[in-house]
Design a protein around this motif. Structure first.
Motif, PDB file in Angstrom:
ATOM      1  N   THR A   1      28.844 -59.163  82.780  1.00  0.00           N
ATOM      2  CA  THR A   1      28.753 -57.731  83.051  1.00  0.00           C
ATOM      3  C   THR A   1      29.278 -56.920  81.878  1.00  0.00           C
ATOM      4  O   THR A   1      28.627 -55.969  81.426  1.00  0.00           O
ATOM      5  N   LEU A   2      30.439 -57.298  81.372  1.00  0.00           N
ATOM      6  CA  LEU A   2      31.026 -56.577  80.246  1.00  0.00           C
ATOM      7  C   LEU A   2      30.180 -56.701  78.984  1.00  0.00           C
ATOM      8  O   LEU A   2      30.121 -55.773  78.179  1.00  0.00           O
ATOM      9  N   SER A   3      29.477 -57.822  78.819  1.00  0.00           N
ATOM     10  CA  SER A   3      28.617 -57.964  77.648  1.00  0.00           C
ATOM     11  C   SER A   3      27.403 -57.037  77.745  1.00  0.00           C
ATOM     12  O   SER A   3      26.887 -56.587  76.729  1.00  0.00           O
ATOM     13  N   VAL A   4      26.971 -56.732  78.970  1.00  0.00           N
ATOM     14  CA  VAL A   4      25.804 -55.863  79.159  1.00  0.00           C
ATOM     15  C   VAL A   4      26.184 -54.387  79.143  1.00  0.00           C
ATOM     16  O   VAL A   4      25.517 -53.575  78.508  1.00  0.00           O
ATOM     17  N   ILE A   5      27.280 -54.014  79.825  1.00  0.00           N
ATOM     18  CA  ILE A   5      27.621 -52.589  79.930  1.00  0.00           C
ATOM     19  C   ILE A   5      28.852 -52.198  79.137  1.00  0.00           C
ATOM     20  O   ILE A   5      29.260 -51.041  79.148  1.00  0.00           O
ATOM     21  N   GLY A   6      29.465 -53.158  78.452  1.00  0.00           N
ATOM     22  CA  GLY A   6      30.691 -52.872  77.734  1.00  0.00           C
ATOM     23  C   GLY A   6      30.467 -52.116  76.437  1.00  0.00           C
ATOM     24  O   GLY A   6      29.341 -51.928  75.983  1.00  0.00           O
ATOM     25  N   GLY A   7      31.556 -51.679  75.861  1.00  0.00           N
ATOM     26  CA  GLY A   7      31.495 -50.935  74.615  1.00  0.00           C
ATOM     27  C   GLY A   7      31.909 -49.495  74.817  1.00  0.00           C
ATOM     28  O   GLY A   7      32.279 -49.074  75.909  1.00  0.00           O
ATOM     29  N   ARG A   8      31.847 -48.734  73.755  1.00  0.00           N
ATOM     30  CA  ARG A   8      32.287 -47.351  73.804  1.00  0.00           C
ATOM     31  C   ARG A   8      31.261 -46.435  74.450  1.00  0.00           C
ATOM     32  O   ARG A   8      31.624 -45.522  75.185  1.00  0.00           O
ATOM     33  N   TRP A   9      29.972 -46.665  74.214  1.00  0.00           N
ATOM     34  CA  TRP A   9      28.970 -45.672  74.604  1.00  0.00           C
ATOM     35  C   TRP A   9      28.138 -46.053  75.810  1.00  0.00           C
ATOM     36  O   TRP A   9      27.664 -45.182  76.532  1.00  0.00           O
ATOM     37  N   LYS A  10      27.946 -47.329  76.078  1.00  0.00           N
ATOM     38  CA  LYS A  10      27.080 -47.718  77.198  1.00  0.00           C
ATOM     39  C   LYS A  10      27.572 -47.185  78.547  1.00  0.00           C
ATOM     40  O   LYS A  10      26.770 -46.646  79.308  1.00  0.00           O
TER      41      LYS A  10
ATOM     42  N   LEU B   1      23.315 -43.655  69.679  1.00  0.00           N
ATOM     43  CA  LEU B   1      22.679 -43.407  70.975  1.00  0.00           C
ATOM     44  C   LEU B   1      21.355 -44.148  71.074  1.00  0.00           C
ATOM     45  O   LEU B   1      21.072 -44.802  72.081  1.00  0.00           O
ATOM     46  N   VAL B   2      20.555 -44.074  70.022  1.00  0.00           N
ATOM     47  CA  VAL B   2      19.264 -44.775  70.018  1.00  0.00           C
ATOM     48  C   VAL B   2      19.475 -46.277  70.161  1.00  0.00           C
ATOM     49  O   VAL B   2      18.805 -46.937  70.964  1.00  0.00           O
ATOM     50  N   ALA B   3      20.428 -46.828  69.399  1.00  0.00           N
ATOM     51  CA  ALA B   3      20.685 -48.272  69.454  1.00  0.00           C
ATOM     52  C   ALA B   3      21.148 -48.700  70.845  1.00  0.00           C
ATOM     53  O   ALA B   3      20.679 -49.709  71.393  1.00  0.00           O
ATOM     54  N   GLN B   4      22.062 -47.934  71.440  1.00  0.00           N
ATOM     55  CA  GLN B   4      22.585 -48.284  72.758  1.00  0.00           C
ATOM     56  C   GLN B   4      21.514 -48.137  73.835  1.00  0.00           C
ATOM     57  O   GLN B   4      21.435 -48.950  74.755  1.00  0.00           O
ATOM     58  N   LEU B   5      20.700 -47.100  73.730  1.00  0.00           N
ATOM     59  CA  LEU B   5      19.605 -46.927  74.693  1.00  0.00           C
ATOM     60  C   LEU B   5      18.620 -48.089  74.606  1.00  0.00           C
ATOM     61  O   LEU B   5      18.140 -48.579  75.629  1.00  0.00           O
ATOM     62  N   ARG B   6      18.343 -48.545  73.401  1.00  0.00           N
ATOM     63  CA  ARG B   6      17.432 -49.693  73.234  1.00  0.00           C
ATOM     64  C   ARG B   6      18.007 -50.948  73.875  1.00  0.00           C
ATOM     65  O   ARG B   6      17.277 -51.711  74.521  1.00  0.00           O
ATOM     66  N   GLU B   7      19.317 -51.171  73.686  1.00  0.00           N
ATOM     67  CA  GLU B   7      19.947 -52.341  74.299  1.00  0.00           C
ATOM     68  C   GLU B   7      19.935 -52.238  75.822  1.00  0.00           C
ATOM     69  O   GLU B   7      19.646 -53.228  76.507  1.00  0.00           O
ATOM     70  N   LEU B   8      20.242 -51.066  76.344  1.00  0.00           N
ATOM     71  CA  LEU B   8      20.229 -50.880  77.796  1.00  0.00           C
ATOM     72  C   LEU B   8      18.816 -51.037  78.354  1.00  0.00           C
ATOM     73  O   LEU B   8      18.630 -51.569  79.453  1.00  0.00           O
ATOM     74  N   GLU B   9      17.825 -50.600  77.591  1.00  0.00           N
ATOM     75  CA  GLU B   9      16.431 -50.772  78.011  1.00  0.00           C
ATOM     76  C   GLU B   9      16.053 -52.262  77.991  1.00  0.00           C
ATOM     77  O   GLU B   9      15.441 -52.757  78.938  1.00  0.00           O
ATOM     78  N   ALA B  10      16.458 -52.971  76.947  1.00  0.00           N
ATOM     79  CA  ALA B  10      16.175 -54.404  76.847  1.00  0.00           C
ATOM     80  C   ALA B  10      16.843 -55.187  77.970  1.00  0.00           C
ATOM     81  O   ALA B  10      16.303 -56.185  78.451  1.00  0.00           O
ATOM     82  N   ASP B  11      18.027 -54.720  78.414  1.00  0.00           N
ATOM     83  CA  ASP B  11      18.743 -55.386  79.505  1.00  0.00           C
ATOM     84  C   ASP B  11      18.264 -54.944  80.885  1.00  0.00           C
ATOM     85  O   ASP B  11      18.799 -55.395  81.902  1.00  0.00           O
TER      86      ASP B  11
END
Length: 130
Positions: free
Chosen positions: A24-33, A62-72
């Motif tokens: 869970t922390l690997s998917v939603i963790g970090g400063r911006w997610k 923001l673009v990078a984090q949105l892409r990761e959240l979209e990929a997940d």
């Protein structure tokens, strides 16, 4: 770039496979997610609206984090075939499942921050009261 056969990488793979919290922390963790997900709990938002809602985030991040959240599978990107192009972001059903957890994390953070910012005497009083 990390070696995939290093001890650290192998340990990470094992933790992600066996521990739900680590995954869970690997998917939603970090400063911006968490901030992005929490902001999107309000509903569908255009990119600029989302960027203005999150203080301090750069466009690149923001673009990078949105892409990761979209990929997940937590955020969906909706592109409207218009001129100029319009892009909106919203939580998927899986993303919406994070709502109770994000709200609890926010509440805990607010309580803990309040305790950390008080004097030592007030900390003792707060601990006794709870």
């Amino acid at each position: 770039m990390r070696k995939t056969n290093s001890t650290n990488s192998i340990n990470e793979e094992v933790m992600l496979a066996r521990c739900g919290m680590s995954y869970t922390l690997s998917v939603i963790g970090g400063r911006w997610k968490p901030a992005i997900l929490f902001t999107l709990l309000k509903g569908r938002m255009r990119y600029n609206e989302l960027r203005k809602s999150i203080d301090g985030v750069s466009e690149r991040m923001l673009v990078a984090q949105l892409r990761e959240l979209e990929a997940d599978g937590l955020v969906s990107r909706i592109i409207y075939p218009e001129v100029p192009p319009r892009v909106e972001y919203e939580l998927t059903a899986t993303g919406k499942d994070t709502a109770p957890m994000l709200r609890q994390m926010s509440a805990w953070g607010n309580r803990h921050r309040a305790i950390q910012q008080t004097t030592p005497q007030k900390k003792k009083q707060l601990k006794k009261a709870s």
